[in-house]
Scaffold this motif. Structure first.
Motif, PDB file in Angstrom:
ATOM      1  N   GLN A 404       1.035  -1.396  -0.044  1.00  0.00           N
ATOM      2  CA  GLN A 404       0.122  -0.030  -0.045  1.00  0.00           C
ATOM      3  C   GLN A 404       0.732   1.379  -0.054  1.00  0.00           C
ATOM      4  O   GLN A 404       0.666   2.195  -0.539  1.00  0.00           O
ATOM      5  CB  GLN A 404      -0.945  -0.016   1.234  1.00  0.00           C
ATOM      6  CG  GLN A 404      -1.968  -1.014   1.175  1.00  0.00           C
ATOM      7  CD  GLN A 404      -2.832  -0.937   2.414  1.00  0.00           C
ATOM      8  OE1 GLN A 404      -2.642  -1.008   3.633  1.00  0.00           O
ATOM      9  NE2 GLN A 404      -4.264  -0.838   2.079  1.00  0.00           N
ATOM     10  N   GLN A 491      -6.078  -5.642   2.586  1.00  0.00           N
ATOM     11  CA  GLN A 491      -7.193  -4.966   1.906  1.00  0.00           C
ATOM     12  C   GLN A 491      -7.816  -5.895   0.982  1.00  0.00           C
ATOM     13  O   GLN A 491      -9.081  -5.856   0.678  1.00  0.00           O
ATOM     14  CB  GLN A 491      -6.603  -3.819   0.968  1.00  0.00           C
ATOM     15  CG  GLN A 491      -7.316  -2.936   0.085  1.00  0.00           C
ATOM     16  CD  GLN A 491      -6.919  -1.734  -0.616  1.00  0.00           C
ATOM     17  OE1 GLN A 491      -6.013  -1.390  -0.233  1.00  0.00           O
ATOM     18  NE2 GLN A 491      -7.691  -1.390  -1.622  1.00  0.00           N
ATOM     19  N   ASP A 557      -7.507   2.408   2.931  1.00  0.00           N
ATOM     20  CA  ASP A 557      -7.246   1.374   1.933  1.00  0.00           C
ATOM     21  C   ASP A 557      -6.791   2.419   0.728  1.00  0.00           C
ATOM     22  O   ASP A 557      -6.676   3.516   0.855  1.00  0.00           O
ATOM     23  CB  ASP A 557      -8.401   0.516   1.488  1.00  0.00           C
ATOM     24  CG  ASP A 557      -8.675  -0.392   2.370  1.00  0.00           C
ATOM     25  OD1 ASP A 557      -7.701  -0.969   3.006  1.00  0.00           O
ATOM     26  OD2 ASP A 557     -10.045  -0.831   2.576  1.00  0.00           O
ATOM     27  N   GLU A 575     -14.679   2.108  -1.017  1.00  0.00           N
ATOM     28  CA  GLU A 575     -15.279   0.739  -0.754  1.00  0.00           C
ATOM     29  C   GLU A 575     -16.624   0.418  -1.403  1.00  0.00           C
ATOM     30  O   GLU A 575     -16.969  -0.531  -1.605  1.00  0.00           O
ATOM     31  CB  GLU A 575     -15.079   0.502   0.678  1.00  0.00           C
ATOM     32  CG  GLU A 575     -15.477  -0.709   1.277  1.00  0.00           C
ATOM     33  CD  GLU A 575     -15.141  -0.819   2.778  1.00  0.00           C
ATOM     34  OE1 GLU A 575     -15.652  -1.939   3.299  1.00  0.00           O
ATOM     35  OE2 GLU A 575     -15.081   0.261   3.530  1.00  0.00           O
TER      36      GLU A 575
END
Length: 579
Positions: A404, A491, A557, A575
């Motif tokens: 990430q 994630q 995320d 999301e």
């Protein structure tokens, strides 16, 4: 390795001190202009190290051979010349393999020199013996087993030449101890030329004219700039073409820095975690000038849905890349800088793309890279990246590990120059960031800053290289975006495995700031927004290695995201859009 071609002698002063195969190895490095080596000493490579004792070459002793390979890789990325790493036989050689595979995937110029058991013991399970040539053949551009002290210098010279010629890549020479110990009076030599696949400097003239006509007639043209633009030193030509003809520019991850991201025509990076507007530009374009890209799956998503309306003009030095993954209507094989100039000269007019440029600008506004950072919430990693970017010069070199943190460093740092983004792309090697920062620091100009973004999971894999940074007094700033997890895995588990977080979170992790101090570096802990600027200024001002343990929101995320194999035009910005 290809059959040896004719050779010529070089500087006679070097030949005066060649008395062994090991001397010939070192003399070949010197003759090729190598100035720095990254390695780990050991029994079978010891004769070469003994020859280095009288050499002016700089040797950086790494903590682990994987670190040596990554440091050499990053050195090559920043310097544009092959980085060189050394290791002993057996585990020394096997520990290089990850770094060589990484360089092979990313076409980075690296030369590895490995010790080997004496020739008469090879194949007999001798101490620390492995089949280094056989093991590394799939992940090197070429490799060789040295058999003769009189020609071992040529073996090394050819490895150096092959690493940089044509499409760059890693090469290796395996050096049996009896060969490097043996006497020789042969002077260092360099090949007149090396046998590589023949690549024309210019593309076929008729093909260029046809491709230029397609680009000029386009209503929605796009330039897709890959890592080959940087490796081919074609950045000026690409920038000139795009600005002269008003064509929006999308980059791949390896192509970051080919076009300034603060330019009006810049659409930034496309692909799985690229910007929404870059992906839309590729999906809606009717003509694409793709330069130095292999169209890998992280860029294209589902091949069947990639750039469905585009006539693709593909410029690449490697003809095997044409139509390998994505159909190329107009393949142009040749040197990127030369072919771009050919196209520019052949363009009958600029494409009529004013409406298209306006649409691209609208997409940039509609799908802007934004995030929410409440003062009473944990630190957002995006804010951390942007804050450090604001405090550093434009030419700052950024290295990363993989995960990430890599994506946030890609998305929220503004890159304007080539060779300032150093990361692991094709292989996706966690732990790349810190040893890469060491190699980048050694290769960089003295006035360039070097910053490493790492994740806690990635940093744990190679943090022993902090000892090297301290010992060598290297001025690098490491920022660990610490979310107490292997964040990208976590994630994906949340998104695609119904939230089953198996082996992706850490119930305990070390205090990286305290650990940095134990290594002799400066350590800082960062938890709050109001401490960000002060902490970063202190870390940047420290003349040596520093580590900022930045505790960021563990639930944050990376967005946008395109699910693996998905349609790049159907990216999710959050999301809710993903579910």
């Amino acid at each position: 390795m290809p059959e040896r071609s004719a050779v010529q002698t070089t500087d006679e002063s070097l030949s005066d001190r060649v008395s062994s195969g090991a001397d010939a190895v070192v003399a070949a490095l010197e003759a090729a202009g190598v100035d720095t080596l990254f390695g780990v000493q050991g029994g079978a490579i010891m004769p070469v190290y003994d020859a280095l004792y009288e050499s002016a070459l700089t040797h950086v002793t790494m903590a682990h051979e994987q670190g040596a390979a990554h440091a050499a890789d990053a050195y090559g990325v920043v310097a544009g010349d092959p980085g060189v790493c050394l290791a002993t036989s057996g585990p020394g050689a096997t520990n290089l393999v990850t770094g060589l595979a990484d360089a092979d995937m990313d076409s980075d110029p690296v030369v590895a020199l490995t010790g080997q058991a004496p020739t008469d013991l090879v194949g007999k399970d001798a101490f620390q013996e492995v089949d280094t040539v056989g093991m590394t053949e799939p992940v090197t551009k070429a490799n060789a087993f040295a058999t003769d002290p009189d020609t071992v210098g040529v073996d090394v010279s050819e490895a150096l030449a092959l690493a940089r010629e044509g499409r760059p890549g890693p090469t290796l020479v395996d050096l049996p101890k009896d060969v490097t110990n043996a006497e020789t009076d042969q002077p260092p030599t360099t090949p007149d030329e090396v046998e590589t696949p023949e690549v024309p400097g210019e593309a076929d003239g008729a093909a260029v004219m046809e491709a230029a006509s397609v680009l000029a007639a386009a209503e929605r043209p796009v330039v897709l700039a890959g890592g080959g633009v940087i490796k081919g030193e074609a950045t000026p030509e690409l920038r000139r073409f795009a600005t002269e003809y008003g064509v929006p520019v999308v980059t791949t991850m390896p192509g970051i820095g080919t076009f300034p991201e603060d330019h009006d025509l810049a659409m930034e990076v496309a692909g799985m975690h690229g910007t929404g507007y870059a992906n839309l530009a590729l999906q809606h374009c009717d003509a694409m000038l793709a330069v130095g890209t292999r169209f890998d799956d992280r860029l294209t998503g589902g091949v069947d849905t990639f750039a469905p309306h585009a006539d693709i003009v593909h410029v690449d030095i490697d003809p095997t890349e044409h139509s390998k993954n994505v159909h190329t209507a107009y393949p142009l094989t040749g040197d990127a800088s030369v072919v771009i100039d050919q196209l520019s000269d052949a363009m009958p007019r600029a494409p009529d793309a004013s409406a298209w440029r306006q649409r691209c600008r609208q997409w940039k506004d509609e799908y802007a890279m934004e995030y929410v950072a409440p003062d009473d919430a944990p630190l957002k990693p995006q804010f951390v990246v942007e804050a450090l970017d604001a405090l550093t010069p434009r030419e700052t070199i950024v290295t990363t590990g993989v995960g990430q943190h890599q994506m946030w460093a890609m998305q929220y740092w503004t890159y304007t120059e080539p060779r300032t983004w150093v990361s692991s792309h094709g292989l996706g090697t966690m732990g790349y960031g810190l040893p890469a920062a060491i190699g980048a620091r050694v290769a960089a100009d003295d006035d360039q800053s070097v910053v490493c973004f790492d994740g806690d999971g990635s940093f744990l894999m190679t943090l022993q290289e902090l000892a090297v940074a301290v010992r060598e007094d290297l001025d690098i700033t490491v920022v660990v975006l610490n979310n107490e997890a292997v964040g990208m895995v976590r994630q994906w588990q949340d998104a695609f495995f119904d939230g089953r977080r198996m082996a992706s979170e850490y119930p305990w992790a070390p205090q990286f700031d305290v650990l940095a101090e134990a290594f002799g570096a400066r350590g800082f802990r960062l938890d709050t927004y109001d401490a960000v600027e002060e902490t970063f200024r202190a870390a940047l001002d420290y003349d040596g290695p520093s580590v900022v343990d930045a505790h960021v929101d563990p639930e944050e995320d990376v967005y946008p995201i395109v699910p693996s194999g998905g349609n790049n035009g159907k990216f999710a910005m959050n999301e809710e859009q993903l579910s």
